[in-house]
Write a protein that holds these residues in place. Structure first.
Motif, PDB file in Angstrom:
ATOM      1  N   GLN A   6     -50.047 -12.350  34.728  1.00 33.72           N
ATOM      2  CA  GLN A   6     -49.128 -12.560  33.706  1.00 33.72           C
ATOM      3  C   GLN A   6     -48.952 -10.951  33.305  1.00 33.72           C
ATOM      4  O   GLN A   6     -49.656 -10.528  32.786  1.00 33.72           O
ATOM      5  N   CYS A  23     -45.432 -16.184  34.595  1.00 36.71           N
ATOM      6  CA  CYS A  23     -46.702 -16.141  35.259  1.00 36.71           C
ATOM      7  C   CYS A  23     -46.558 -16.207  36.791  1.00 36.71           C
ATOM      8  O   CYS A  23     -45.437 -16.937  37.252  1.00 36.71           O
ATOM      9  N   PHE A  33     -50.607 -26.524  37.465  1.00 39.87           N
ATOM     10  CA  PHE A  33     -50.574 -25.578  36.707  1.00 39.87           C
ATOM     11  C   PHE A  33     -50.557 -25.663  35.113  1.00 39.87           C
ATOM     12  O   PHE A  33     -49.904 -26.643  34.724  1.00 39.87           O
ATOM     13  N   TRP A  35     -50.746 -24.476  30.806  1.00 36.96           N
ATOM     14  CA  TRP A  35     -50.605 -23.319  29.917  1.00 36.96           C
ATOM     15  C   TRP A  35     -51.660 -23.596  28.707  1.00 36.96           C
ATOM     16  O   TRP A  35     -51.476 -24.897  28.272  1.00 36.96           O
ATOM     17  N   VAL A  64     -41.898 -26.149  30.803  1.00 30.01           N
ATOM     18  CA  VAL A  64     -42.483 -25.314  31.897  1.00 30.01           C
ATOM     19  C   VAL A  64     -41.684 -25.447  32.978  1.00 30.01           C
ATOM     20  O   VAL A  64     -41.345 -26.622  33.443  1.00 30.01           O
ATOM     21  N   SER A  74     -42.865 -20.516  34.547  1.00 32.17           N
ATOM     22  CA  SER A  74     -42.381 -19.873  32.977  1.00 32.17           C
ATOM     23  C   SER A  74     -42.663 -20.847  32.134  1.00 32.17           C
ATOM     24  O   SER A  74     -42.520 -22.067  32.464  1.00 32.17           O
ATOM     25  N   LEU A  75     -42.863 -20.333  30.887  1.00 29.48           N
ATOM     26  CA  LEU A  75     -43.045 -21.245  29.683  1.00 29.48           C
ATOM     27  C   LEU A  75     -41.958 -20.982  28.691  1.00 29.48           C
ATOM     28  O   LEU A  75     -41.905 -19.688  28.345  1.00 29.48           O
ATOM     29  N   TYR A  88     -51.143 -16.530  25.132  1.00 30.71           N
ATOM     30  CA  TYR A  88     -50.973 -17.990  25.775  1.00 30.71           C
ATOM     31  C   TYR A  88     -51.460 -17.531  27.336  1.00 30.71           C
ATOM     32  O   TYR A  88     -51.236 -16.402  27.938  1.00 30.71           O
ATOM     33  N   CYS A  90     -51.724 -18.628  31.319  1.00 30.19           N
ATOM     34  CA  CYS A  90     -51.461 -19.560  32.386  1.00 30.19           C
ATOM     35  C   CYS A  90     -52.677 -19.685  33.360  1.00 30.19           C
ATOM     36  O   CYS A  90     -53.512 -18.956  33.397  1.00 30.19           O
TER      37      CYS A  90
END
Lengths: 114, 114
Positions: A6, A23, A33, A35, A64, A74-75, A88, A90
């Motif tokens: 990140q 990420c 994956f 978060w 996400v 990505s979030l 946060y 990942c």
């Protein structure tokens, strides 16, 4: 070498705007994956996940996105709220990892200003 | 309330003095794990246990021991702590594979070794 990165240690966003946390990963065997969100003095809590067979997963204000060719996820948080201020993480896993292990990124501290 | 409980929350000790960090979960989870969090490195797995009497090394096991004599408890033992083990430690549990049952984390133990 870190397999999940990140690159932004921190991010500051105005309340009501979109927060985008990024990420990147290097291990092509990762196929799931997640978060996690972490408040001070608490453990991480699960937020949202995505399987490699999808490119998007949405849960309320949280979405996400997964780009497998770029090895990037990505979030998105829309709209951002002050209560979203947290670190946060990942995380990624492989299907056949016997240890059920998650490989975590270094975290991004999100600050949402009122 | 479903939870993972770690004790103590804070611990300051000296090099070489054996210590144990306890972890207990009340969710009847088979899988338990220990992670350490260091700045910029995220969370790294130390040891994990798939069930009672079944333990195995994670990413960074050197200097640590664990035991799993009962399903609910998974203590982390540092037989001869050193300053490089100064870190924030998290215990976690899960009811299955992380893609089906996300990890539940305790609130952490901050260890300082002088």
């Amino acid at each position: 070498d870190q397999q999940v990165k990140q690159n932004s240690p921190s991010l500051s966003v105005q309340e009501g705007r979109i927060s985008i946390l990024n990420c990147d990963y290097t291990n092509s065997m990762f196929d799931y994956f997640l978060w996690y969100k972490k408040y001070p003095a608490e453990g991480p809590t699960f937020l949202i996940s995505i399987s490699s067979i999808k490119d998007k997963n949405e849960d309320g204000r949280f979405t996400v996105f997964l780009n497998k060719s770029a090895k990037h996820l990505s979030l998105h948080i829309v709209p951002s709220q002050p209560g979203d201020s947290a670190v946060y993480f990942c995380a990624a896993s492989e299907s056949y990892n016997a240890g059920n292990m998650l490989t975590f990124g270094g975290g991004t501290r999100l600050m949402v200003k009122p | 309330e479903a939870q993972v409980t770690q004790n103590p929350r804070y611990l300051i000790t000296v090099t070489g003095k054996k210590l144990t960090v306890t972890c207990s979960q009340n969710m009847n989870h088979e899988y338990m794990s220990w992670y350490r969090q260091d700045p910029g490195l995220g969370l790294r797995q130390i040891y994990y246990s798939m069930n009672v009497e079944v333990t195995d090394k994670g990413d960074v096991p050197e200097g640590y021991k664990v035991s799993r004599k009962e399903k609910r408890n998974f203590p982390l033992i540092l037989e001869s702590p050193s300053p490089n083990q100064t870190s924030l430690y998290f215990c976690a549990s899960s009811g299955g594979r992380v893609r089906n049952s996300p990890l539940h984390f305790g609130n952490g133990t901050r260890l300082t070794v002088t």
